[in-house]
Write a protein that holds these residues in place. Structure first.
Motif, PDB file in Angstrom:
ATOM      1  N   LEU A  26      19.685  -3.965  73.319  1.00  0.00           N
ATOM      2  CA  LEU A  26      20.038  -2.553  73.153  1.00  0.00           C
ATOM      3  C   LEU A  26      21.064  -2.356  72.041  1.00  0.00           C
ATOM      4  O   LEU A  26      21.165  -1.266  71.466  1.00  0.00           O
ATOM      5  CB  LEU A  26      20.593  -1.985  74.464  1.00  0.00           C
ATOM      6  N   ASN A  27      21.842  -3.404  71.760  1.00  0.00           N
ATOM      7  CA  ASN A  27      22.902  -3.304  70.747  1.00  0.00           C
ATOM      8  C   ASN A  27      22.847  -4.509  69.818  1.00  0.00           C
ATOM      9  O   ASN A  27      23.864  -5.133  69.528  1.00  0.00           O
ATOM     10  CB  ASN A  27      24.268  -3.227  71.432  1.00  0.00           C
ATOM     11  N   ALA A  28      21.644  -4.827  69.359  1.00  0.00           N
ATOM     12  CA  ALA A  28      21.453  -6.024  68.546  1.00  0.00           C
ATOM     13  C   ALA A  28      21.443  -5.690  67.059  1.00  0.00           C
ATOM     14  O   ALA A  28      21.203  -4.550  66.656  1.00  0.00           O
ATOM     15  CB  ALA A  28      20.144  -6.710  68.925  1.00  0.00           C
ATOM     16  N   ASP A  43      11.416   3.707  73.093  1.00  0.00           N
ATOM     17  CA  ASP A  43      10.920   2.434  73.628  1.00  0.00           C
ATOM     18  C   ASP A  43      12.006   1.723  74.438  1.00  0.00           C
ATOM     19  O   ASP A  43      11.723   1.110  75.477  1.00  0.00           O
ATOM     20  CB  ASP A  43      10.449   1.532  72.491  1.00  0.00           C
ATOM     21  N   GLU A  44      13.243   1.788  73.955  1.00  0.00           N
ATOM     22  CA  GLU A  44      14.343   1.157  74.686  1.00  0.00           C
ATOM     23  C   GLU A  44      14.536   1.815  76.043  1.00  0.00           C
ATOM     24  O   GLU A  44      14.730   1.129  77.060  1.00  0.00           O
ATOM     25  CB  GLU A  44      15.628   1.244  73.860  1.00  0.00           C
ATOM     26  N   ALA A  45      14.485   3.142  76.063  1.00  0.00           N
ATOM     27  CA  ALA A  45      14.637   3.861  77.331  1.00  0.00           C
ATOM     28  C   ALA A  45      13.491   3.539  78.287  1.00  0.00           C
ATOM     29  O   ALA A  45      13.697   3.374  79.499  1.00  0.00           O
ATOM     30  CB  ALA A  45      14.706   5.360  77.072  1.00  0.00           C
ATOM     31  N   GLU A  46      12.283   3.425  77.751  1.00  0.00           N
ATOM     32  CA  GLU A  46      11.128   3.103  78.589  1.00  0.00           C
ATOM     33  C   GLU A  46      11.284   1.723  79.231  1.00  0.00           C
ATOM     34  O   GLU A  46      11.014   1.540  80.426  1.00  0.00           O
ATOM     35  CB  GLU A  46       9.851   3.155  77.751  1.00  0.00           C
ATOM     36  N   SER A  71      24.964  -8.918  85.248  1.00  0.00           N
ATOM     37  CA  SER A  71      25.222  -7.497  85.510  1.00  0.00           C
ATOM     38  C   SER A  71      26.370  -6.988  84.650  1.00  0.00           C
ATOM     39  O   SER A  71      26.343  -5.853  84.154  1.00  0.00           O
ATOM     40  CB  SER A  71      25.553  -7.280  86.991  1.00  0.00           C
ATOM     41  N   SER A  72      27.386  -7.826  84.460  1.00  0.00           N
ATOM     42  CA  SER A  72      28.548  -7.421  83.672  1.00  0.00           C
ATOM     43  C   SER A  72      28.185  -7.230  82.207  1.00  0.00           C
ATOM     44  O   SER A  72      28.555  -6.227  81.581  1.00  0.00           O
ATOM     45  CB  SER A  72      29.659  -8.468  83.813  1.00  0.00           C
ATOM     46  N   LEU A  73      27.473  -8.196  81.634  1.00  0.00           N
ATOM     47  CA  LEU A  73      27.093  -8.060  80.227  1.00  0.00           C
ATOM     48  C   LEU A  73      26.140  -6.887  80.029  1.00  0.00           C
ATOM     49  O   LEU A  73      26.232  -6.151  79.042  1.00  0.00           O
ATOM     50  CB  LEU A  73      26.463  -9.361  79.726  1.00  0.00           C
ATOM     51  N   ARG A  74      25.234  -6.713  80.977  1.00  0.00           N
ATOM     52  CA  ARG A  74      24.288  -5.595  80.874  1.00  0.00           C
ATOM     53  C   ARG A  74      25.017  -4.256  80.994  1.00  0.00           C
ATOM     54  O   ARG A  74      24.700  -3.296  80.269  1.00  0.00           O
ATOM     55  CB  ARG A  74      23.223  -5.720  81.964  1.00  0.00           C
ATOM     56  N   ALA A  75      25.999  -4.169  81.881  1.00  0.00           N
ATOM     57  CA  ALA A  75      26.731  -2.914  82.064  1.00  0.00           C
ATOM     58  C   ALA A  75      27.400  -2.472  80.771  1.00  0.00           C
ATOM     59  O   ALA A  75      27.375  -1.286  80.412  1.00  0.00           O
ATOM     60  CB  ALA A  75      27.773  -3.078  83.171  1.00  0.00           C
ATOM     61  N   CYS A 132      26.510   0.968  78.694  1.00  0.00           N
ATOM     62  CA  CYS A 132      27.507   1.977  78.331  1.00  0.00           C
ATOM     63  C   CYS A 132      27.464   2.268  76.834  1.00  0.00           C
ATOM     64  O   CYS A 132      27.445   3.435  76.409  1.00  0.00           O
ATOM     65  CB  CYS A 132      28.902   1.509  78.742  1.00  0.00           C
ATOM     66  N   LYS A 133      27.440   1.220  76.023  1.00  0.00           N
ATOM     67  CA  LYS A 133      27.398   1.412  74.569  1.00  0.00           C
ATOM     68  C   LYS A 133      26.148   2.184  74.162  1.00  0.00           C
ATOM     69  O   LYS A 133      26.207   3.103  73.333  1.00  0.00           O
ATOM     70  CB  LYS A 133      27.427   0.053  73.859  1.00  0.00           C
ATOM     71  N   TRP A 134      25.006   1.803  74.726  1.00  0.00           N
ATOM     72  CA  TRP A 134      23.743   2.461  74.385  1.00  0.00           C
ATOM     73  C   TRP A 134      23.764   3.924  74.817  1.00  0.00           C
ATOM     74  O   TRP A 134      23.358   4.814  74.063  1.00  0.00           O
ATOM     75  CB  TRP A 134      22.590   1.715  75.052  1.00  0.00           C
ATOM     76  N   GLY A 135      24.234   4.172  76.032  1.00  0.00           N
ATOM     77  CA  GLY A 135      24.264   5.543  76.537  1.00  0.00           C
ATOM     78  C   GLY A 135      25.196   6.433  75.744  1.00  0.00           C
ATOM     79  O   GLY A 135      24.870   7.602  75.461  1.00  0.00           O
ATOM     80  N   TRP A 136      26.359   5.920  75.376  1.00  0.00           N
ATOM     81  CA  TRP A 136      27.304   6.719  74.593  1.00  0.00           C
ATOM     82  C   TRP A 136      26.748   7.047  73.210  1.00  0.00           C
ATOM     83  O   TRP A 136      27.089   8.071  72.631  1.00  0.00           O
ATOM     84  CB  TRP A 136      28.629   5.970  74.463  1.00  0.00           C
ATOM     85  N   ARG A 137      25.892   6.184  72.702  1.00  0.00           N
ATOM     86  CA  ARG A 137      25.343   6.409  71.367  1.00  0.00           C
ATOM     87  C   ARG A 137      24.071   7.262  71.395  1.00  0.00           C
ATOM     88  O   ARG A 137      23.868   8.108  70.526  1.00  0.00           O
ATOM     89  CB  ARG A 137      25.047   5.065  70.697  1.00  0.00           C
ATOM     90  N   HIS A 138      23.227   7.066  72.413  1.00  0.00           N
ATOM     91  CA  HIS A 138      21.894   7.680  72.375  1.00  0.00           C
ATOM     92  C   HIS A 138      21.610   8.691  73.486  1.00  0.00           C
ATOM     93  O   HIS A 138      20.697   9.507  73.335  1.00  0.00           O
ATOM     94  CB  HIS A 138      20.813   6.591  72.449  1.00  0.00           C
ATOM     95  N   ASN A 139      22.312   8.621  74.600  1.00  0.00           N
ATOM     96  CA  ASN A 139      21.901   9.419  75.765  1.00  0.00           C
ATOM     97  C   ASN A 139      22.960  10.446  76.164  1.00  0.00           C
ATOM     98  O   ASN A 139      23.090  10.796  77.335  1.00  0.00           O
ATOM     99  CB  ASN A 139      21.597   8.487  76.950  1.00  0.00           C
TER     100      ASN A 139
END
Length: 547
Positions: A99-101, A110-113, A135-139, A143-150
């Motif tokens: 998600l943040n690569a 596609d990422e959201a799907e 879970s920690s790394l994914r969280a 957060c980063k993805w949501g703040w940027r895209h959602n």
């Protein structure tokens, strides 16, 4: 039986009381009383505007195809698993680093799907997807993805997004890895920091508790040199990136700003440490678990630090958490006179006490063997063994009793050490007791065109069989002149290696070097077998190659 009991005793004895409780809690209590499903408690989502840098490679190839640890595989849609792939591979799958690569070419749709597909499958489950570390790394990635895209809930609806973040907060908080400690526990706390920034009700409820935990771990896990206490240059860089991420977030959340001041100070020292424990090629030195391509590059770290105004000093010839770093002209020597690591968590430790690495110019010449895999197998044990490093094996024993995938029983200790460094010459010497009653003493002398390594043995059994290993970078060609004299050549230079030891035997043997996970590269090693209490290795190079 007695040997196994002794190994288990030496493994468990150093653990903290909370680690013993954690082991009992997860291995007994939670097997009898599994975690119950959570219900969403939060009602609000906050957004921040921090500019987070990225360093992870893109592991998602599209649809259900992924590549991690240099191994590509396709998931079974019915199980979300890939055949013949390791636990670590599946952990990487659940990190959602894609998600943040870097070089991300996937669309947000596609990422959201994919994220929603993952959520629908794993929402009712536990399993490794909800282990606290992935879970920690994914969280953090969510957060980063949501703040940027959602921000407007365009791609994932408000209630679903809230439920996803809330589930992560509750899962991580109730599974804090006190039994493991170290980088795992810090990753848990970082994730809660990010989730509290996104979920203000949890920040109001748990904010003071979490800030106190973060401050405590900063003091425990980073020393005055800035070094992370697991003493792996690779994991140090990962932890440093965590600090920079938290610093970027802390600037945006008023409740975090006081702690951010301390994070910035630690990060500045950690940057100097990271620079010192890098070779001239800017990649990490291979002490303890180490590989290239897992942690952020030095350029990525510098760029992130510059944005955050985390000022650091260039490294000097000095000792850093037990690693002595000396640069004389174009020669860089890194010597391990450190303890194994934190006695209560040596999971990433190798039996590499008194090993060293040497670069001449940009060429790594003498290298430890690196790390290509985790898990419980013979190759993992070999890569952690003393023989895989540039040091001495006594009676076919490891200097520290590495066993299983991440266990250490008896641990070698440095019992005396002397370090004298100048801009033109260094003298570094230390003794360890990992082979007691025999004691191994090693002295390095580095001058502008020469390295001398002297080994001596004290105490009972000092005349037992010993094997001194030197591992050479794959680009270094090793040619024998006579039994005790060798020529080292690479594309930009050469050196001469001489050995002085009585009643000794020297052989050139095939070996392997592991600069990354899943990577096996053929190289050569030199093995000096001897019984005398003393031996000496001299390496000389031309002025143009390193002087």
């Amino acid at each position: 039986m007695l040997a196994k009991a002794s190994r288990l005793f030496h493994t468990l004895w150093p653990l903290k009381l909370i680690q013993h409780w954690g082991l009992f809690y997860y291995r007994v209590v939670r097997r009898l009383l599994p975690f119950k499903p959570t219900t969403t408690k939060a009602t609000k989502v906050d957004f921040v505007t921090s500019n987070f840098h990225v360093y992870q490679p893109q592991g998602w190839k599209g649809r259900l195809e992924f590549e991690f640890l240099n191994r590509a595989a396709k998931l079974n849609a019915e199980t979300w698993q890939a055949e013949e792939q390791s636990l670590l591979w599946h952990y990487n799958l659940h990190y959602f680093d894609h998600l943040n690569a870097k070089n991300n070419e996937h669309t947000v749709e596609d990422e959201a799907e994919l994220l929603l597909l993952w959520w629908q499958f794993h929402k009712p489950l536990q399993g490794i997807a909800w282990d606290p570390y992935p879970s920690s790394l994914r969280a953090v990635n969510l957060c980063k993805w949501g703040w940027r895209h959602n921000r407007d809930f365009e791609f994932i609806p408000h209630d679903t997004w809230l439920a996803i973040l809330d589930r992560h907060y509750q899962e991580i908080k109730r599974k804090l890895e006190y039994h493991i400690q170290a980088n795992h526990l810090f990753a848990n706390l970082k994730a809660l920091w990010f989730l509290q920034a996104a979920l203000p009700e949890y920040r109001a409820k748990d904010g003071k508790w979490l800030n106190k935990k973060v401050v405590r771990e900063l003091g425990v896990q980073f020393d005055t040199h800035g070094g992370h206490f697991e003493l792996s240059p690779m994991y140090h860089r990962i932890m440093l990136w965590d600090l920079l991420d938290m610093l970027a977030l802390g600037k945006q959340v008023p409740d975090f700003k006081e702690v951010s001041v301390q994070i910035k100070e630690v990060a500045s020292n950690a940057l100097t440490w990271a620079s010192a424990l890098s070779h001239p090629d800017k990649e990490v030195a291979f002490f303890n678990d180490g590989a290239i391509g897992i942690a952020p590059s030095w350029q990525d770290l510098k760029g992130y630090a510059k944005q955050l105004k985390a000022v650091y000093e260039g490294y000097e010839n000095a000792e850093y958490s037990g690693y002595v770093v000396q640069t004389v002209n174009k020669a860089k020597l890194i010597c391990d006179v450190a303890e194994v690591g934190p006695t209560f968590q040596p999971g990433h430790a190798h039996a590499d006490t008194l090993s060293f690495e040497l670069s001449l110019g940009l060429q790594r010449v003498i290298v430890n063997s690196g790390t290509s895999e985790y898990g419980v197998n013979e190759e993992r044990l070999r890569q952690r063994s003393t023989a895989a490093h540039n040091t001495v094996v006594f009676e076919n024993r490891n200097s520290s009793d590495v066993w299983s995938g991440f266990r250490v029983g008896r641990q070698a200790q440095i019992i005396n050490k002397k370090v004298h460094l100048s801009c033109t010459e260094s003298n570094i010497e230390a003794t360890h007791n990992g082979y007691k009653p025999a004691l191994h003493h090693r002295k390095w002398t580095l001058s502008p065109c020469q390295l001398v390594v002297k080994d001596s043995w004290l105490g009972r059994q000092a005349t037992a069989e010993k094997k001194s290993y030197l591992h050479f970078h794959p680009n270094v060609k090793l040619t024998k002149e006579n039994e005790f004299s060798y020529v080292l050549e690479w594309s930009t230079g050469k050196a001469k290696l001489s050995i002085a030891a009585k009643d000794a035997n020297v052989t050139i043997e095939d070996s392997t070097w592991h600069p990354g996970f899943g990577k096996v590269i053929k190289n050569k090693k030199l093995v000096l077998t001897y019984h005398n209490p003393k031996s000496e290795i001299l390496i000389n190079w031309d002025a143009k190659d390193g002087c």
